[in-house]
Write a protein that holds these residues in place. Structure first.
Motif: not given
Length: 268
Positions: A25-31, A113-117, A119-127, A129-132
C-alpha cells in the motif's frame, strides 16, 4: 482528525523493471508535497509535519541498503510514517536517524533484515504481504534502547540552521517534540537543496505554517530566525493606462486647436 499510526516503505527490487515504488500500500495522501521542490528525496532528508487539528507525519529518505540492483547500484529506502505522534519514542529515534549517519545505517540494516532481496522482489512482482505491520514492528524493535533526547527549549517562529551545528540540532529536536506533543501546526525538515538563509526564507514564504530547517550544505551557525520573504506587489499594466492618457491629451489638444481656429474666423 487523526487515525492509527501507519508505516510505508519505498524501495526498489533487483530487476530494471522493479524501480522505486512503495511496497504494498502507498500513502493515501502525500502530505509532504508542499516542500518537495525544496528537498532532494533521493538523498538523506527528513521531513516532519504537524497539520492544524491533525496528526504528525514523518518522512526519512536516503536510508542505505546493502542490496544492489542488477547494475550494481546501491539501493536506498524511504520510510513514511503517518500519525507518528502516537509513538513519540519511535518518532524521536527516527528523527535521530535523519540527523545521524550511524543511526541511519542502523535503520537501513534493520530494514534489510525484515525486507531481504527475495521478499522485495516478490512483493514487487505482486505477492501479498502485510508490509505495514511488518514495517512498524521492525521500526519499533530497532528503536528499542534509543537514548533519551536532550531537553532544549523550542525556539519560536521560523528559523534556519546547519545540520552539523549542535545548537541548531538541539533546537530542531525541541521543535519536533512540540509538533508531536501539542498539535501546533508546522514543519521541521532538512534539505540538501538550499544552502542559505535567503533560500529558506523563499521556501517559508510559500508555506502557511512555521518552519524549522536544517541545511546540509551551509555555514550558518546557531539558529537564525527568519522573516517571511516579502511577496512582490503586483505590477500594474501601465501600457493600457499610458495609451488612454495619450488619447485624452490628443483629444484635448484637438479641441483646443478647433476652438482656436473658430475664434480666429470670428475675428475676420
Amino acid at each position: 482528525m487523526t487515525g492509527p499510526m501507519r508505516a510505508y516503505l519505498m524501495t526498489r527490487g533487483t530487476l530494471r523493471s522493479q524501480d522505486y515504488a512503495f511496497l504494498g500500500e502507498a500513502p493515501p495522501d502525500q502530505w509532504w508535497g508542499a516542500v518537495t521542490p525544496w528537498v532532494f528525496l533521493e538523498s538523506e532528508e527528513l521531513i516532519v509535519r504537524r497539520r492544524a487539528g491533525g496528526g504528525t507525519g514523518l518522512v526519512i529518505s536516503g536510508i542505505p541498503s546493502r542490496r544492489t540492483d542488477v547494475l550494481g547500484t546501491r539501493v536506498r529506502h524511504t520510510v513514511v510514517v503517518d500519525d507518528v505522534h502516537h509513538d513519540q519514542r519511535l518518532a524521536l529515534w527516527l528523527v535521530r536517524c535523519g540527523l545521524d549517519d550511524g543511526e541511519r545505517r542502523r535503520l537501513g540494516e534493520a530494514l534489510d533484515g525484515a525486507f531481504d532481496g527475495d521478499l522485495v522482489d516478490a512483493l514487487m512482482s505482486g505477492a501479498d504481504g502485510d508490509v505495514g505491520i511488518r514495517l512498524l514492528d521492525t521500526l519499533r524493535r530497532a528503536a528499542e534502547g534509543a537514548g533519551e533526547e536532550d531537553t532544549a527549549e523550542d525556539v519560536t517562529g521560523s528559523w534556519a540552521g546547519a545540520v552539523d551545528d549542535e545548537t541548531a540540532t538541539s533546537a530542531f529536536l525541541a521543535r519536533v517534540r512540540r509538533l508531536l506533543a501539542d498539535g501546533a501546526a508546522g514543519y521541521a525538515l532538512t534539505t540538501h537543496a538550499l544552502s542559505s538563509r535567503d533560500g529558506v526564507e523563499r521556501m517559508a514564504s510559500t508555506l502557511l505554517e512555521e518552519v524549522a530547517v536544517l541545511l546540509h550544505d551551509s555555514n550558518l551557525r546557531g539558529v537564525e530566525r527568519l522573516g517571511k520573504a516579502s511577496v512582490p506587489a503586483p505590477r500594474r499594466d501601465r501600457t493600457i493606462g499610458d495609451r488612454r492618457a495619450r488619447a485624452v491629451v490628443l483629444a484635448l489638444t484637438g479641441v483646443a486647436m478647433a476652438l482656436g481656429v473658430w475664434w480666429l474666423i470670428r475675428q475676420l
